[in-house]
Design an enzyme around this catalytic site. Sequence first.
Site, PDB file in Angstrom:
ATOM      1  CE  LYS A  72       4.168 106.460  18.295  1.00  0.00           C
ATOM      2  NZ  LYS A  72       2.710 106.317  18.285  1.00  0.00           N
ATOM      3  CG  ASP A 108       0.514 104.020  16.141  1.00  0.00           C
ATOM      4  OD1 ASP A 108       0.493 103.038  16.911  1.00  0.00           O
ATOM      5  OD2 ASP A 108       1.292 104.978  16.302  1.00  0.00           O
TER       6      ASP A 108
HETATM    7  P1  NAP Z   1      -0.294 114.822  20.418  1.00  0.00           P
HETATM    8  O1  NAP Z   1       0.349 114.670  19.089  1.00  0.00           O
HETATM    9  O2  NAP Z   1       0.370 115.675  21.444  1.00  0.00           O
HETATM   10  O3  NAP Z   1      -1.783 115.423  20.156  1.00  0.00           O
HETATM   11  C1  NAP Z   1      -2.599 115.765  21.234  1.00  0.00           C
HETATM   12  C2  NAP Z   1      -4.014 116.112  20.745  1.00  0.00           C
HETATM   13  O4  NAP Z   1      -4.827 116.322  21.909  1.00  0.00           O
HETATM   14  C3  NAP Z   1      -4.081 117.406  19.916  1.00  0.00           C
HETATM   15  O5  NAP Z   1      -5.120 117.291  18.977  1.00  0.00           O
HETATM   16  C4  NAP Z   1      -4.423 118.443  21.001  1.00  0.00           C
HETATM   17  O6  NAP Z   1      -5.110 119.575  20.489  1.00  0.00           O
HETATM   18  C5  NAP Z   1      -5.393 117.642  21.852  1.00  0.00           C
HETATM   19  N1  NAP Z   1      -5.511 118.168  23.208  1.00  0.00           N
HETATM   20  C6  NAP Z   1      -4.589 118.074  24.209  1.00  0.00           C
HETATM   21  N2  NAP Z   1      -5.066 118.658  25.331  1.00  0.00           N
HETATM   22  C7  NAP Z   1      -6.311 119.126  25.022  1.00  0.00           C
HETATM   23  C8  NAP Z   1      -7.309 119.815  25.750  1.00  0.00           C
HETATM   24  N3  NAP Z   1      -7.115 120.151  27.032  1.00  0.00           N
HETATM   25  N4  NAP Z   1      -8.478 120.117  25.138  1.00  0.00           N
HETATM   26  C9  NAP Z   1      -8.684 119.780  23.835  1.00  0.00           C
HETATM   27  N5  NAP Z   1      -7.769 119.114  23.091  1.00  0.00           N
HETATM   28  C10 NAP Z   1      -6.596 118.801  23.673  1.00  0.00           C
HETATM   29  O7  NAP Z   1      -0.550 113.427  21.142  1.00  0.00           O
HETATM   30  P2  NAP Z   1      -0.759 111.975  20.460  1.00  0.00           P
HETATM   31  O8  NAP Z   1       0.560 111.349  20.258  1.00  0.00           O
HETATM   32  O9  NAP Z   1      -1.673 112.132  19.299  1.00  0.00           O
HETATM   33  O10 NAP Z   1      -1.474 111.170  21.651  1.00  0.00           O
HETATM   34  C11 NAP Z   1      -2.791 111.480  22.071  1.00  0.00           C
HETATM   35  C12 NAP Z   1      -3.324 110.373  22.969  1.00  0.00           C
HETATM   36  O11 NAP Z   1      -3.402 109.150  22.265  1.00  0.00           O
HETATM   37  C13 NAP Z   1      -2.466 110.075  24.194  1.00  0.00           C
HETATM   38  O12 NAP Z   1      -3.348 109.958  25.275  1.00  0.00           O
HETATM   39  C14 NAP Z   1      -1.825 108.742  23.895  1.00  0.00           C
HETATM   40  O13 NAP Z   1      -1.582 107.976  25.062  1.00  0.00           O
HETATM   41  C15 NAP Z   1      -2.901 108.083  23.058  1.00  0.00           C
HETATM   42  N6  NAP Z   1      -2.389 107.040  22.133  1.00  0.00           N
HETATM   43  C16 NAP Z   1      -2.942 105.782  22.199  1.00  0.00           C
HETATM   44  C17 NAP Z   1      -2.512 104.798  21.321  1.00  0.00           C
HETATM   45  C18 NAP Z   1      -3.109 103.414  21.376  1.00  0.00           C
HETATM   46  O14 NAP Z   1      -2.538 102.497  20.777  1.00  0.00           O
HETATM   47  N7  NAP Z   1      -4.229 103.211  22.044  1.00  0.00           N
HETATM   48  C19 NAP Z   1      -1.516 105.090  20.363  1.00  0.00           C
HETATM   49  C20 NAP Z   1      -0.984 106.379  20.312  1.00  0.00           C
HETATM   50  C21 NAP Z   1      -1.429 107.357  21.204  1.00  0.00           C
HETATM   51  P3  NAP Z   1      -4.271 120.849  19.928  1.00  0.00           P
HETATM   52  O15 NAP Z   1      -3.873 120.486  18.522  1.00  0.00           O
HETATM   53  O16 NAP Z   1      -5.234 121.956  19.993  1.00  0.00           O
HETATM   54  O17 NAP Z   1      -3.087 121.030  20.841  1.00  0.00           O
END
Ligand code: NAP
Length: 277
Positions: A72, A108
């Site tokens: 992305k 998104d």
């Molecule tokens: P990302 O860029 O890797 O960001 C992950 C986020 O989760 C960061 O804020 C991270 O905090 C936090 N995090 C991860 N593990 C954690 C923990 N153990 N405790 C506290 N915070 C934690 O990922 P992303 O692309 O944003 O995706 C996140 C989620 O959204 C995924 O589950 C994905 O499947 C979902 N998603 C859904 C849709 C939809 O259409 N429904 C669309 C996109 C994504 P830090 O900054 O501290 O690392």
Amino acid sequence: MDIWMPDAATSLYGIIGHPVGHSLSPLLHNRALRALGLNCVYLAFDVTDLEGALSGIKALGIKGLSVTIPHKQSIMRFLDEIDDVAKRIGAVNTVLNKDGRLIGTNTDWIGAVKALEEEAGRLDTKKVLVLGAGGSARAVVAGLAERGARVLIANRTLEKAKDLAEQFDARWYSFDELPDVEASIVVNTTSVGMAPDLERSLIPSDLLPKYAIIMDIVYSPLKTKLLRDAERAGCKTINGLRMLLYQAVAQFELWTGKPAPVKEMEHALREAMEPDK
Ligand code: NAP
């Protein structure tokens, strides 16, 4: 029964990511294309050589792409044009091939905002707490800011919460400060709630009654611990399929110029995620 078959005039769309084997996008888009009887097909491409894939897409005349993890952000340097919203979010989840020029945008934020508006109505009077400051949080926060909501951001890594909050004129907090944070809506954009964190939630259950609506953008599982706790606390809940649905609806409409068959797409998702219903 007529069975649709691709022919020499079929237009091709697809998703690029790595891995893409579990993506629900082919199901969603093909169901929509078939419902409207369009001579188009949508495929999943597992891509590691992004630059090579994009020149192939141009050479083959593929009309549009969904973009997922891990491409992305990295795709941005290979595109011919990126619209303002994708620049603001810092990520592209949608590409339109316009006469051989690849144009990147982001749907998104539309998915997140529509999912919220279904339950909450207008967002410009609402205070929304966003958990997380990663890629999807950027889209959610951009959408909320666009709708005029007051946005509060809490993240494990405080520096990331601060950077995101400063860009969108929001406030930022650590998770320890949550008992003092007032908001009517919470959106979890972190991966907490997915495996291996299935039994974790970032909001202690005794804090939940003060919120009216809890949305989790995680959709596997469909009912995260946060949503189960929120239901028990009497909050309205929104699962991650609503955002997934509406970001795909926006992609479909951009590519085809036609209103998406939302009900068909919704049924396709429900059949895939809740086969017994
Ligand atoms: P990302 O860029 O890797 O960001 C992950 C986020 O989760 C960061 O804020 C991270 O905090 C936090 N995090 C991860 N593990 C954690 C923990 N153990 N405790 C506290 N915070 C934690 O990922 P992303 O692309 O944003 O995706 C996140 C989620 O959204 C995924 O589950 C994905 O499947 C979902 N998603 C859904 C849709 C939809 O259409 N429904 C669309 C996109 C994504 P830090 O900054 O501290 O690392």
